[in-house]
Scaffold this motif. Sequence first.
Motif, PDB file in Angstrom:
ATOM      1  N   ILE A 109       4.097 -23.884  -3.813  1.00 35.07           N
ATOM      2  CA  ILE A 109       4.964 -22.790  -4.236  1.00 35.07           C
ATOM      3  C   ILE A 109       6.018 -22.445  -3.207  1.00 35.07           C
ATOM      4  CG2 ILE A 109       3.343 -21.016  -3.475  1.00 35.07           C
ATOM      5  CD1 ILE A 109       4.273 -19.575  -6.142  1.00 35.07           C
ATOM      6  N   VAL A 110       5.666 -22.526  -1.932  1.00 37.43           N
ATOM      7  CA  VAL A 110       6.645 -22.093  -0.932  1.00 37.43           C
ATOM      8  C   VAL A 110       7.887 -22.993  -0.928  1.00 37.43           C
ATOM      9  CG1 VAL A 110       7.037 -21.770   1.531  1.00 37.43           C
ATOM     10  CG2 VAL A 110       4.995 -20.832   0.456  1.00 37.43           C
ATOM     11  N   ARG A 143       7.300 -13.480  -6.574  1.00 37.85           N
ATOM     12  CA  ARG A 143       5.995 -12.818  -6.534  1.00 37.85           C
ATOM     13  C   ARG A 143       4.860 -13.786  -6.227  1.00 37.85           C
ATOM     14  NH1 ARG A 143       5.320  -7.902  -9.132  1.00 37.85           N
ATOM     15  NH2 ARG A 143       7.119  -7.216 -10.334  1.00 37.85           N
ATOM     16  N   GLY A 144       5.117 -15.038  -6.492  1.00 37.80           N
ATOM     17  CA  GLY A 144       4.064 -16.019  -6.293  1.00 37.80           C
ATOM     18  C   GLY A 144       3.625 -16.144  -4.843  1.00 37.80           C
ATOM     19  N   VAL A 145       4.469 -15.739  -3.923  1.00 39.18           N
ATOM     20  CA  VAL A 145       4.052 -15.802  -2.526  1.00 39.18           C
ATOM     21  C   VAL A 145       3.568 -14.425  -2.100  1.00 39.18           C
ATOM     22  CG1 VAL A 145       4.736 -16.336  -0.183  1.00 39.18           C
ATOM     23  CG2 VAL A 145       5.649 -17.662  -2.065  1.00 39.18           C
ATOM     24  N   GLN A 146       2.299 -14.329  -1.942  1.00 38.17           N
ATOM     25  CA  GLN A 146       1.686 -13.050  -1.605  1.00 38.17           C
ATOM     26  C   GLN A 146       1.271 -13.005  -0.138  1.00 38.17           C
ATOM     27  OE1 GLN A 146       1.086 -10.288  -3.527  1.00 38.17           O
ATOM     28  NE2 GLN A 146       2.375 -11.214  -5.091  1.00 38.17           N
ATOM     29  N   HIS A 147       1.460 -14.100   0.532  1.00 38.82           N
ATOM     30  CA  HIS A 147       1.149 -14.084   1.958  1.00 38.82           C
ATOM     31  C   HIS A 147       2.239 -13.290   2.655  1.00 38.82           C
ATOM     32  CE1 HIS A 147       0.980 -15.512   6.102  1.00 38.82           C
ATOM     33  NE2 HIS A 147      -0.293 -15.737   5.866  1.00 38.82           N
ATOM     34  N   ARG A 150       4.913 -15.238   4.988  1.00 37.53           N
ATOM     35  CA  ARG A 150       5.693 -16.212   4.229  1.00 37.53           C
ATOM     36  C   ARG A 150       6.512 -15.528   3.133  1.00 37.53           C
ATOM     37  NH1 ARG A 150       0.913 -19.299   5.462  1.00 37.53           N
ATOM     38  NH2 ARG A 150      -0.154 -18.849   3.508  1.00 37.53           N
ATOM     39  N   GLU A 193       8.781  -5.275  -3.172  1.00 36.10           N
ATOM     40  CA  GLU A 193       7.827  -6.350  -2.928  1.00 36.10           C
ATOM     41  C   GLU A 193       7.707  -6.642  -1.435  1.00 36.10           C
ATOM     42  OE1 GLU A 193       5.803  -7.825  -5.092  1.00 36.10           O
ATOM     43  OE2 GLU A 193       6.571  -6.400  -6.550  1.00 36.10           O
ATOM     44  N   LYS A 196       5.717  -4.006   0.252  1.00 32.09           N
ATOM     45  CA  LYS A 196       4.287  -4.145  -0.008  1.00 32.09           C
ATOM     46  C   LYS A 196       3.677  -5.210   0.902  1.00 32.09           C
ATOM     47  CE  LYS A 196       4.523  -4.049  -4.726  1.00 32.09           C
ATOM     48  NZ  LYS A 196       4.010  -4.391  -6.037  1.00 32.09           N
ATOM     49  N   ARG A 200       1.001  -4.705   3.825  1.00 36.04           N
ATOM     50  CA  ARG A 200      -0.270  -5.409   3.715  1.00 36.04           C
ATOM     51  C   ARG A 200      -0.672  -6.042   5.045  1.00 36.04           C
ATOM     52  NH1 ARG A 200      -0.158  -9.434  -1.084  1.00 36.04           N
ATOM     53  NH2 ARG A 200       0.662  -7.624  -2.185  1.00 36.04           N
TER      54      ARG A 200
END
Lengths: 814, 431
Positions: A109-110, A143-147, A150, A193, A196, A200
Motif C-alpha cells: 500500500i505504501v 486512509r489505508g496507511v494507519q501507521h 508512514r 487524519e 489522528k 496516536r
Amino acid sequence: MKVLAQMTNQVSPVEEQEKLLEEALNIVKVQAFQMKRCLDKSKLMDALKHASTMLGELRTSLLSPKSYYELYMAITDELRHLELYLLEEFQKGRKVADLYELVQYAGNIVPRLYLLITVGLVYIKTNTNLRRDLLKDLVEMCRGVQHPLRGLFLRNYLLQCTRNVLPDTHEAPNENEGTVRDAVDFVLMNFAEMNKLWVRMQHQGHSRDKERRERERSELRILVGTNLVRLSQLESVTVEDYRRMVLPGILEQVVSCRDAIAQEYLMECIIQVFPDEFHLANLQPFLKSCAELQPGVNIKNIIIALIERLASYSQRNEGNMNLSVVLEDGQEQEVQLFEVFSDQVAAITQSRVDMPQEDMLSLQLALLKLAQRCHPDKLNYVDRVLAHTDKICTDIHQSSGQSTLEHHTPVFKELMKIIKLPCDHYKNILVLIKLSNYAPLIRHLSYQGRVMIAVHLINDVLETNTAISTPQDVEAVLGLLDVLVKDQPDQPPSESDVEDFVEEQGLLARLIHHFKSDSADQQYLITSTARKILQGGGARRIQHTFPPLVFHAYRLAFVYKDLKDQDEMWEKKCQKIFQFCHQTITMLVKAELAELPLRLYLQGALAISEIGFANHETIAYEFLSQAFSLYEDEISDSKAQLAAITLIIATFEQINCFGAENAEPMRTQCALAASKLLKKPDQSRAVALCSHLFWKGTRDGRPVWALNDASRALDCLKKAARVAQQCMDGGVQAQLLAELLGRYALLRERGNQSLTPSLIDAIIQKIREELANLDQSEEVEQITKHFHNTLQHLKNRIESPDPESLGYEGLTLS
Amino acid sequence: MSFFGFGQTADIEIVFDDADKRKVAEVKTDDGKKEKLLLYYDGETVSGKVNVTLRKPGSKLEHQGIKVELIGQIELFYDRGNHHEFISLVKELARPGDLLQHTSYPFEFANVEKPYEVYTGSNVRLRYFLRATIVRRLTDITKEVDIAVHTLCSYPDVLNSIKMEVGIEDCLHIEFEYNKSKYHLKDVIVGKIYFLLVRIKIKHMEISIIKRETTGSGPNTFTENETVAKYEIMDGAPVRGESIPIRVFLAGYDLTPTMRDINNKFSVRYYLNLVLMDTEDRRYFKQQEVILWRKSDKSRLPLHPHHPQTVSYQGHQSLRKQSVSSDDNSARATPSNPDPENVMQRSVSPSMPEKQNGPLQMEREKPEAFIDKLAGAHINENDTNDTSDEIEEPKPVEKLPVVDKPLIAEKPQIAEKPTLNRPEPAGSPNQ
C-alpha cells in the motif's frame, strides 16, 4: 533479520540509524537511477517498477522520524523526475491509458499510494476536470496507511503535491474542477487524519519511552501544522467561509483529539497562520474551544499568544477594529475586544479547575496588556482585570491558608508582573491611584514583595519628577506604599537589614519632597495629611519621613511670606504652620530622638525669625528654648553636646528678632551650658563661641545690634583662654589658643573695641611660647601653619586696613 | 505404413472460417504454457475446412472414412486415462474409399451448445477441441485443434453488497463491506473495513483472492487452494472508528469465472480473504465467497480513473444506519449455510506454530507483465516472518448495542487450518 536490527538498534541507536539510513539511501539511489534510465528509454512500466521498489524503502519501521524524513526527502525528490516525465508526456498528448488504475496494482500500500498521488497529480495538472474527484479519492485512499509515521509522511506528500492545484475560487467554470469548498474539505480531511495519526504516536510503545516519543512527536508536528498553513493560503477563503467551514472543522478535530501536545501546538498554529481579521471575527468560538481543551494544555500560552497578536493588530489599526459577535438570537453586536477576552478568560479559568494558579495570573497579565494597549482610554478595563486578579489571589490564599504570596513562587512572580505592568506602562503614580484595585493587589504580596513594589513605585516618581498635589492623592500614594509607611504584621521581626531599611525610608523621604502643590493652602493640607499618615510609622520611620515634612512646612511659610500682599491671613497661617511644625518635631522628641528635633527646632527658629510674622519672637523663642531643653535633657555625649551647643549658639547669632527679655536668658544659659562642658578643650571652644552671643557684627547692612555687650564678649574669650591654658597637652593648648586668636581677630574686625591689640599680642606671644616648647610633629606643623595664616591675615590688615572695621593699631608682629 | 517409409500418408489441417477475424484467447495448457486459441461462445457455429494433404502426391491413400469431431471434455489429472466427454459431435466428411489428391472438406457444427468455459487448473482441465480423423485399418491419421470457449453471463447492475460484522470477542470487531457479491472479471472490488473494536496490535491488513478448485466427489474429493492475488490494503494499526477503503482492480489478475459443479466433475470458486496480521504475526481472517463471471466485452464499460469507484465513506452513524436498513441484504449475503469450506475450518486443532513448506502460493502469472512487476514487488517479504499461523475464523459478533437485531446468529468459530493461508518464503526479503 529485523529482530536483529532492532536489537542492535538499541545497542547503539545513533550509529545504527545512520547505517540503516545509508543502506536505504543506497537502494534509493540505485533504483532512482534505474528509473530514470527507463524513463529515458520511454519504458514507463519498468520505470514504475523501479519507482515502486524505491518507494518500498518507505515501508521501514526501523528508522527514527529524523532518518525517515531524510529518506522521504530523498525519495520524493526522485519522484519529481517521474512526475515531470509523465507531465511532459501527457502534455504532448501521449497519455498512458488507465495509468491511474495501473499503479494501483502495486501489492503494497505504501508504494502504491505514493505512486497514485504522483500519477493523480499529473492527471489533475493535465485535466482540471478531474480535479475535484481525484482530490477526494486521493485523500480518501490514504486512509489505508494507519501507521503514524508512514501515514504522516504519505499525507504530507499528498499535501505537498497538491499545494498548487487546490481549487481556489468560489465559482468554478465547471463543477468538476471544484471550488474552494472542495479544497477546504480536502485539507481538513487530510488534517484530521494526520492529526489522528500524530496523536496516536503518543499511545504506542512502552511508557518508559514517553519522553522520546514526545520529542519525536514534536519533530513531526510541523507536518500536521502544514495543513493549517495550506488552509490559510487559500486566498478565496473569506472571513465568512472561515467562520462556517474552516475554523469549526479545525476546532472540532483539535478538541476531539484530546491530546494535550496536539491541542497546544495546533491552537497556537491557528493563531499564527490565519489573518488577524479572521481571528477577530471568530474570537468566541476559538476561545470557547480553548475552554474545552485537555487539562494538560498550557492554555495560557495560547490565549496569551492570541491576545498579543490582536493587541498588536489593534495598535496598528489604532484601535479601529470592527469587532462584532453574533449573539444567540442571531443579531450582531459590536463589542470591545477586551470584553470578549475578559468574559472568555473568566469562563476558562472557571471551567478549568486544575489550571495552575500562576497560569490564571498570567492570563490576567495578558488581559491587562490587552486593556492597556487596545483601550488606552479605558482605565476601568484595567481596573477590572485587577479586581479579577484580586479575586484569584484571594482564592489562592484560601487554598494555601496563607495571607500573602510567598516570595519567589511562580504565583508571586506573576502577580509581581501584573503589578509592575501598569506602573511601567503609565509611568505615573497618579494614574495608578485611580485604579481602585491596585493597592489591594499589592497587599497580596509578601512583605518583601511589597517593599520591592514600593521602591519601584517611588523610583518611578523620582525619575519622572511627578508632583503629587492633592491631599487625596497623597493619601492614596501613601496607601500604595503602606509597607514603607508603617509596621507590617508580617514584617521580619529582627531589624536584620538596617541598611536596606534606611535606604527605603530615604527613598520615601525623597518621595515626600514630591508632595507639592502650587497652591500654598493646598500644600498645607498635603503636608498635614502626609503627617497624619506618616506618624503611624513609629520612631524608626518618622525620623526619616518627618524632616522633609518639616522642611516642606518651613518652605511653605516662606511662600506665605511672599504672598503677604495677596493673603491677609498669611500671618495666621504661618503661625499655624509653625504650630504644625512644633507638633511634628515634638512627635520626634516623643519618639526619643534628640539631635534631629534639636536641629529642626533651630531650623524652625531661623525660619520664624526670617519671616517675621506677628508674634514671631515668642514662637522663635519657644523653638529655640525647646532646642535648648533638648540639649539639656537628652544630649549626653560630649561630642554631641559640643556640636549641639555650637548649633544653638550659631542659630542664636543668626536670629535678630529677640528683645533683651528673651535674649538675656538664652545667652546666659548658653554661656553657662558651654562652661559646663566636660572636656576642657570643648569648654574652651564653646565658651569662645559664646562671645558671639554677646557681639554681632554689622555685616550685610545689618544695623548695630542693640544688645551688643563688648565686655561680656571679651569675658568669654578670656575665659576660653584661661580654660585653654588649663589643658595639660601643650599641643592642644597651642591649638586652642591659635583658634582663639582667630576669634579675637574676628570679633575685633566686627567692631568690638574691647579686644585691644595688646590683648591680641599677648595671645600671640603665648602661642609662640607654647609652640616653641613643642616637638616637631605633623600636628604641631598644622597648628603652626594655622597660626601663621592668622598672623598673615593680621599683617595684611595692618598694611591695608579695612575702612569699615577696626584695625590693629599698635600691634606689631615680629 | 509411414513407419516403414512406404505407403501413402497424409497431413491434416483444420482451418476455421473467419480465423483471421475471430478473437483469440489465451488458454493455459496442461504444461503451464499459454496458447492463443480461437475464441468461441456458447451457441456459436464452429465451421471450417479440413484439408488433407497427401505426402506422396500421385499415390493413393486408402481409408475407411474421414470424419471431424467437436469434443468437449474434462480431464482429471489423477485419472489420466479417463476423459469425460460432455460434448461429442461427429461429422462424416468422406465415406471409405481412396484419396488420390489433396482434398478439402468443409464442415460446420451449427449452433453448438458449449455449456462450459475452458479451464486449466492444477487437477483438472476442461477443453474443447476439433479432431479430424482419417480412419484407416491400422493407424488412424488424426489432427486435434483446441479452441477456446468463454461463457458469458449477465447480472443486473444492482447487486447485493456483502456486508458483515465479524470479530473475536473482546479482541477485534470489524465490519466489512464489499460493494457486490458478484464481480465480473474486469470489475473492481470496492469496499471498506470499519473497525468497531481493536484490542490487538495490527501490523497490516490485506485482501487475497483465493481460488479453490475442487475435483472429484465423495471420498475422492481433492481441493486445491491457490492465492491468486495478495493485496495490502492497510499498513499499521488502526484504532476504533477507522474505516479503511478497499479498491481492488480485478482485470490484472489471472481469474476465471466461478464454476460450480461442472458436469459433476469439478468446481472452481473464488473467495475474498480478508487477513489481518498482528505484530506477533498472528493472522486473523475472514473468507467470503464471491462469484466471478465473464462479462461480454461489448457491454463492458471502460473503467476510467475519472470515476474512481469508492463506496461512500460516511461516518459511523450513517454506516450503522445503512447496515440496519440493509439487513436483509446482508443476511442473504452471509453464508449462514455452512459451506463445505467452513465446515473444514471449524475442525479445531491445537493452535501451535508449525512450519510447512508448501507450493509457492504467490506465484502469479499475469497477462500484463507490468502489473506483475508492480504487484509482486514486495508483498511477500512480510510473510517470511510468518512462523506461527494462528488462524482464527472470525465469527459474526454478538449483537452490538447499536444494531437493532443481531445480524447473524453464528457460533464463534476458532479454527486452525495450517494448510490454508500458509504464506511461504517468497522472493528475497531485504536483509
